[in-house]
Design an enzyme around this catalytic site. Structure first.
Site, PDB file in Angstrom:
ATOM      1  N   LYS A 163     -19.131  31.605  24.299  1.00  0.00           N
ATOM      2  CA  LYS A 163     -20.442  30.967  24.472  1.00  0.00           C
ATOM      3  C   LYS A 163     -21.498  31.403  23.450  1.00  0.00           C
ATOM      4  O   LYS A 163     -22.378  30.623  23.123  1.00  0.00           O
ATOM      5  CB  LYS A 163     -20.992  31.261  25.879  1.00  0.00           C
ATOM      6  CG  LYS A 163     -20.323  30.477  26.981  1.00  0.00           C
ATOM      7  CD  LYS A 163     -21.052  30.711  28.297  1.00  0.00           C
ATOM      8  CE  LYS A 163     -20.315  30.095  29.457  1.00  0.00           C
ATOM      9  NZ  LYS A 163     -21.059  30.182  30.711  1.00  0.00           N
ATOM     10  N   ASP A 209     -26.022  26.046  32.006  1.00  0.00           N
ATOM     11  CA  ASP A 209     -25.861  27.076  33.050  1.00  0.00           C
ATOM     12  C   ASP A 209     -27.206  27.301  33.747  1.00  0.00           C
ATOM     13  O   ASP A 209     -27.267  27.443  34.965  1.00  0.00           O
ATOM     14  CB  ASP A 209     -25.373  28.396  32.444  1.00  0.00           C
ATOM     15  CG  ASP A 209     -23.889  28.342  32.076  1.00  0.00           C
ATOM     16  OD1 ASP A 209     -23.144  27.603  32.753  1.00  0.00           O
ATOM     17  OD2 ASP A 209     -23.494  29.010  31.119  1.00  0.00           O
TER      18      ASP A 209
END
Ligand code: ATR
Length: 272
Positions: free
Chosen positions: A67, A103
């Site tokens: 990520k 997220d």
């Protein structure tokens, strides 16, 4: 042969256990979108770029451990991703790669199903990428976060960066707040008998959320229920972050309740 079909993928290591392919494919089908979504295990972050180009992938979900490393290879990155320091969504359009982070939106939207964030105090357990997304999201919504972490230096640095208070994880009992959120992996399958904090401190919170969704009801959430707290499982955040990805890729509203149902059914079948 039809060539309108769009290809999407999840990149990470490992990816075999992920419910993202099931959830995204079910959503695309329900939305009548001709698309397929697959999981691709990659050890080296550069392989993500190669695969995106080779397979003409339109959108990618990025997971552990890529990520942060993916960020230097993208043409454009959303300001929230830069602040969080992680990208979990890549869109490939007109030869360019754009990075987003869903997220934090997933977390905020799932919290909002139960709580008004503005003006509330949240105790955040952990100081990794998931904690950063949580703290960023809560700050954006007008809430306050307190960071609690096992490793002091890491927790202190994160707290300083976002202007929060910090306490060692062992001192969670000193904190009173509206909601406690676990962003550590403690309690995740197969270590389902573990909890990041002891049960007797949970009465200091009205709400307890675990971002772990396997198992659905972690030891922390079981303890929280017994302590009289309301609880929020990690499934809603998982579904919401995926739904936000579909919105970014297609511009359309995904069937959130249906996606949640598909995920919950699969989990029920696997545990029964
Ligand atoms: P993610 O990006 O998924 O949030 P991460 O960056 O590895 O994952 O962060 C995991 C967090 O969980 C860290 O804050 C870690 O604490 P340390 O900073 O002390 O390493 C925390 N964590 C992991 N295992 C833990 C454990 N057994 N007990 C307490 N905290 C733990």
């Amino acid at each position: 042969m039809k060539n309108n079909s769009k290809t999407f993928a999840l990149f990470g290591n490992p990816v075999g256990h992920s419910l993202s392919p099931l959830m995204h494919n079910a959503a695309f089908e329900k939305m009548n979108i001709d698309a397929r979504y697959m999981a691709i295990r990659v050890e080296n972050v550069r392989d993500i770029l190669t695969e995106i180009k080779k397979l003409s992938i339109h959108g990618a979900s990025i997971t552990i451990p890529h990520k942060t490393a993916i960020m230097e290879y993208l043409d454009e990155i959303s300001s929230s991703s830069v602040r969080i320091g992680a990208v979990n969504t890549v869109t490939h359009s007109n030869g360019k790669l754009k990075g987003d982070n869903t997220d934090w939106t997933g977390l905020v939207l799932s919290l909002r199903e139960s709580i008004e964030i503005e003006g509330k105090t949240f105790a955040i357990l952990g100081a990794g990428g998931a904690a950063r997304a949580a703290i960023f999201g809560i700050l954006e919504e007008g809430g306050t976060s307190i960071v609690l972490n096992r490793t002091t230096i890491k927790g202190e640095e994160l707290a300083k960066e976002f202007g929060c208070e910090f306490y060692p994880l062992t001192e969670t009992g000193k904190i009173k707040g509206d909601c406690l959120i676990n962003t550590t992996p403690v309690g995740m399958f197969p270590d389902t008998e573990k909890s990041p904090v002891s049960k007797n401190i949970l009465q200091n919170f009205l709400w307890v959320m675990d971002i772990i969704y396997n198992p659905l009801k972690t030891k922390l959430l079981k303890d929280a229920e017994e302590a009289g707290c309301s609880t929020i499982t990690g499934v809603s955040m998982f579904v919401r972050q995926g739904a936000e990805q579909i919105k970014i890729w297609t511009g359309l509203q995904p069937p959130i309740d249906f996606m949640k149902k598909v995920v919950l059914e699969k989990m029920k079948n696997e545990t029964s």
